[in-house]
Design a protein around this motif. Structure first.
Motif: not given
Length: 388
Positions: A31, A125, A171
């Motif tokens: 992200c 994320d 993430d």
């Protein structure tokens, strides 16, 4: 399929094998990207020509709540001349094994074609930015409004209906693909029983090349050692000087290094030199990643192996894309390759909107102003309706 000619002992066999394999690619900090990423190259069998990459494009969709849009697809990156049929079963997952989405797609692809995109999804994320009660891996505007965090309510108010937003707890996005190819290795073989082998001129040449390749691979009676980056390649002076004017000049002048049986190579890296020597023995170009292929192209020019440089030029031409066109253009310009340079210019003219959005175009503008100016002048005069 098997067919037997009447009144003869010749049997023809045709095979169209299916190759398949799995790829798992973990993208960390998914992200936090706003660009295109590519996986390493992979092929399904050593004898199977097509090579593929997984391509992922990241775009900040809603920066205020840290939501990124991810497009994931498959691209063929080899230089083969056959189109192949592909079946791919693809999944997007997190590192905990939760499967967000899964699709099975079928498509046909040729060498140098654009990526075939399978997914276009949004990810965040941090659950702290997109929080609702209960254990969930994602949210959408179809969820109950009372559960939404204030920022998500503002997001929906600002952008209307929001499709699914998946949460990546660490993430890290996992792309998993099972891929099958058809039509890449169609083999027609002929068997002749009780018939003496007849060697054609081509088979004589093939046998000669195989003998040279075997001598190189088994290091039989080698008399020169090429050292680059602390690694050595053993070879035969005769072959090198017969195939490269630069090597011939080295040996004819009997430099101190050549008489000692060792030459230090500082202008080519190990992978490119290895591919160069392989070509001198076999007349075959090794399959290389794009960056190494560019290095081999430069090495072929430095060592004046024009046939290799021409073959690399053809491969680079077939791999032209918005991400490679600028580098190919600069490379061709530096090595006075008018054919490849024109191919790169033509590609940029036809796809200038995509090319100028790349980092390589910005780099070309800064570091190769003459080349960029020449392209911009042609762009201004380009008329698509009158060009092929």
């Amino acid at each position: 399929m098997e067919a037997k000619q009447s009144n003869s002992n010749i049997i023809m066999r045709t095979e169209n094998p299916v190759h398949e394999g799995d790829l798992k690619w973990i993208i960390d900090n998914a992200c936090k990207f706003s660009r295109r990423l590519r996986s390493s190259n992979f092929s399904l069998q050593t004898e199977c020509e097509p090579e593929f990459q997984i391509v992922a494009k990241f775009n900040d969709r809603y920066p205020d709540v840290h939501v990124v849009n991810v497009n994931v697809g498959i691209q063929r990156i080899d230089s083969g001349d056959k189109s192949v049929y592909v079946t791919a079963d693809a999944q997007l997952m997190n590192t905990d094994g939760d499967v967000y989405c899964r699709k099975e797609v079928n498509f046909s692809c040729a060498s140098g074609s654009a990526p075939f995109y399978i997914f276009s999804e949004m990810f965040s994320d941090s659950t702290s930015k997109l929080t609702i009660p209960g254990l969930k891996t994602g949210i959408s505007s179809k969820d109950i409004d009372d559960f939404f965090h204030l920022r998500v309510k503002n997001l929906i108010a600002a952008h209307g209906s929001v499709s699914q937003i998946f949460i990546l707890p660490t993430d890290a996005l996992v792309v998993k693909v099972h891929i099958k190819t058809y039509g890449c290795c169609i083999i027609t073989s002929k068997e002749v029983s009780n018939a003496p082998e007849r060697l054609t001129p081509k088979s004589h040449v093939d046998k000669l090349l195989n003998d040279f390749k075997d001598a190189y691979q088994h290091q039989e009676l080698t008399d020169i050692e090429l050292v680059v980056g602390g690694r050595a390649i053993r070879a035969h002076k005769f072959v090198l000087q017969a195939r490269s004017p630069v090597f011939r000049n080295m040996f004819e002048h009997e430099l101190e290094e050549t008489t000692a049986g060792t030459i230090q190579i500082d202008d080519v890296d190990y992978t490119a030199l290895q591919a160069l020597i392989w070509y001198l023995y076999t007349a075959a170009v090794l399959k290389l990643p794009y960056d190494d292929l560019c290095d081999l192209y430069e090495a072929a020019d430095k060592y004046q192996v024009s046939s290799l440089q021409k073959q690399c030029s053809e491969i680079l031409k077939s791999s032209l894309s918005s991400d490679t066109a600028c580098r190919v253009l600069v490379l061709a310009d530096m090595h006075n390759d008018s054919f490849l340079r024109q191919q790169a210019v033509d590609y940029i003219l036809r796809n200038f909107a995509e090319v100028r959005a790349t980092e390589d175009w910005e780099l070309t503008m800064r570091s190769h102003q003459r080349v960029a100016s020449d392209v911009l002048e042609k762009v201004c005069n380009f008329k698509p309706d009158t060009k092929s």
